[in-house]
Design an enzyme around this catalytic site. Structure first.
Site, PDB file in Angstrom:
ATOM      1  N   ALA A 242       0.772  -1.289   0.044  1.00 63.07           N
ATOM      2  CA  ALA A 242      -0.121  -0.196   0.164  1.00 63.07           C
ATOM      3  C   ALA A 242       0.897   1.134  -0.023  1.00 63.07           C
ATOM      4  O   ALA A 242       1.168   1.732   0.995  1.00 63.07           O
ATOM      5  CB  ALA A 242      -0.894  -0.074   1.308  1.00 63.07           C
TER       6      ALA A 242
ATOM      7  N   GLU B 197       5.841  10.982  -0.880  1.00 65.62           N
ATOM      8  CA  GLU B 197       4.471  11.702  -0.864  1.00 65.62           C
ATOM      9  C   GLU B 197       3.760  12.142  -1.808  1.00 65.62           C
ATOM     10  O   GLU B 197       3.011  13.183  -2.239  1.00 65.62           O
ATOM     11  CB  GLU B 197       4.998  13.184   0.006  1.00 65.62           C
TER      12      GLU B 197
END
Length: 409
Positions: free
Chosen positions: A134, A389
């Site tokens: 994930a 990010e």
């Protein structure tokens, strides 16, 4: 509300010059050593703490700058110094943003000081969101948080990966699933206090770039934390989950942002500023080199092939800074990112950093390919900006969805 401007005021210029001096005098001389050692540069972090750069007060002052330019200005100067060391200095900030974005005033006051420690005993913090399965797909998150009502404790199990300061942090902020049926709307963030049993460091990654920054897996095995370590509190979580369940039953409604995305949205322009700093550093090295390196009896900058590259590099850096400052000003002014301006700034600046550092290596030729010159390290460091990010692909997806209003996949 402060008006948007590209001109720093006198106080901002003073802070910028102060940070630049630290970057030039302390960070740059140490950059090559810590890149080779691939270790957290604790002595440099301690020096940053002693002068006040690594502290809650410093980041609070920059964060609450009404123009919004305090944080991007600071990030650009630190990452101009060295990306790996700078990330070790500012990595705690992502965890702090997670607490500020989702926590109560009591949680903010209690835990953020523990993330930094003191100049004589510096600490770091870690924000743990990504998992082996994930990364961009936060909906595949498997780390679970289960509430033990009898003991008023949360029990966390799972494995996090790509965590800056993971395992060595004093405080870990962990995003976990509390309701699997709600997908990303069923996520919440938790504070794992220092010394909590069951939390351990897994694999430490040996990276292509930013090697002075510690990146590792964080393993959570029956980690029990007090109920008040749920960011925002259980009442707020229960209300949010109830709204999400109701919307799920009705088949629509207002989009609910998950805890991880709230943190990333707040930090994307800052990541863009980091990329601008690295790009600017490489450009300056390339410019100086082109003006002093002679071939065929003249400086190589006399050749249009080199001069035009430098012109493009400078133009792209300035354009990237404009996007970063615009997004930062909008955030400070409370203006919504109606066209995903935060993602735009991160996307463009990160791509510029990769391109500009590659051009700097090319301008230096064989010297640029050696570790005797810093552009080789800067080029390696720049690769991370298009990945962490939110990858460039994810930023494009966010922008496309925002401007179109369509569920593009």
């Amino acid at each position: 509300m402060a008006e948007f401007t590209m001109e720093l005021n006198d106080d901002q210029k003073q802070v910028r010059d102060w940070i630049h001096g630290f970057a030039a005098d302390v960070m740059r001389p140490a950059a090559a050593e810590w890149d080779e050692r691939e270790e957290t540069p604790w002595p440099v972090i301690q020096e940053a703490a002693k002068v006040g750069i690594y502290s809650l007060d410093f980041y609070a002052q920059q964060f609450f700058d009404p123009t919004g330019l305090g944080i991007p200005m600071a990030m650009e100067e630190l990452f101009w110094g060295d990306a790996g060391i700078a990330l070790s200095i500012v990595g705690t900030g992502l965890a702090a943003i997670g607490v500020v974005a989702n926590g109560t005033e009591e949680q903010i006051g209690t835990w953020i000081p523990q993330m930094y420690g003191t100049p004589d005993d510096v600490k770091v913090a870690a924000f743990c969101s990504s998992e082996p399965d994930a990364g961009s797909d936060v909906g595949s998150m498997r780390t679970r948080a289960v509430y033990d009502r009898a003991k008023d404790e949360w029990v966390l199990n799972g494995t996090k990966t790509w965590a800056t300061n993971g395992g060595i942090a004093n405080v870990h902020i962990v995003v976990a699933v509390v309701d699997p049926e709600l997908g990303t709307k069923g996520h919440a963030s938790f504070i794992v206090p220092p010394g909590t049993p069951g939390l351990s460091q897994g694999q430490k990654f040996k990276k292509h770039g930013i090697r002075a920054s510690h990146t590792a897996e964080v393993v959570l095995e029956d980690v029990r934390i007090p109920g008040n370590c749920l960011l925002g509190g259980k009442e707020k979580l229960d209300e949010r989950l109830a709204r999400a369940r109701e919307r799920a039953r009705s088949g629509g409604g207002e989009r609910v942002k998950n805890a991880a995305m709230a943190t990333f949205e707040a930090s994307r322009p800052a990541v863009g500023a980091m990329a601008v700093g690295t790009a600017r550093a490489a450009y300056e090295v390339a410019l100086d080199y082109a003006k002093t390196r002679t071939q065929f009896g003249r400086p190589i900058i006399d050749n249009q092939g080199v001069a035009f590259q430098l012109a493009d590099m400078r133009t792209q850096i300035d354009a990237a800074r404009l996007l970063v400052w615009r997004a930062s000003w909008m955030a400070a002014a409370g203006r919504p990112f109606e066209s995903a301006e935060g993602s735009m700034s991160k996307l463009f600046a990160s791509e510029v950093a990769k391109k500009v550092t590659a051009q700097a290596v090319q301008i230096l030729g064989g010297n640029g390919f050696t570790r005797e010159y810093p552009v080789e390290r800067m080029h390696r460091d720049s690769a991370i900006y298009t990945i962490f990010e939110g990858t460039s692909e994810i930023q494009r997806l966010v922008i496309a969805r925002t401007i179109s209003g369509m569920p593009i996949r």
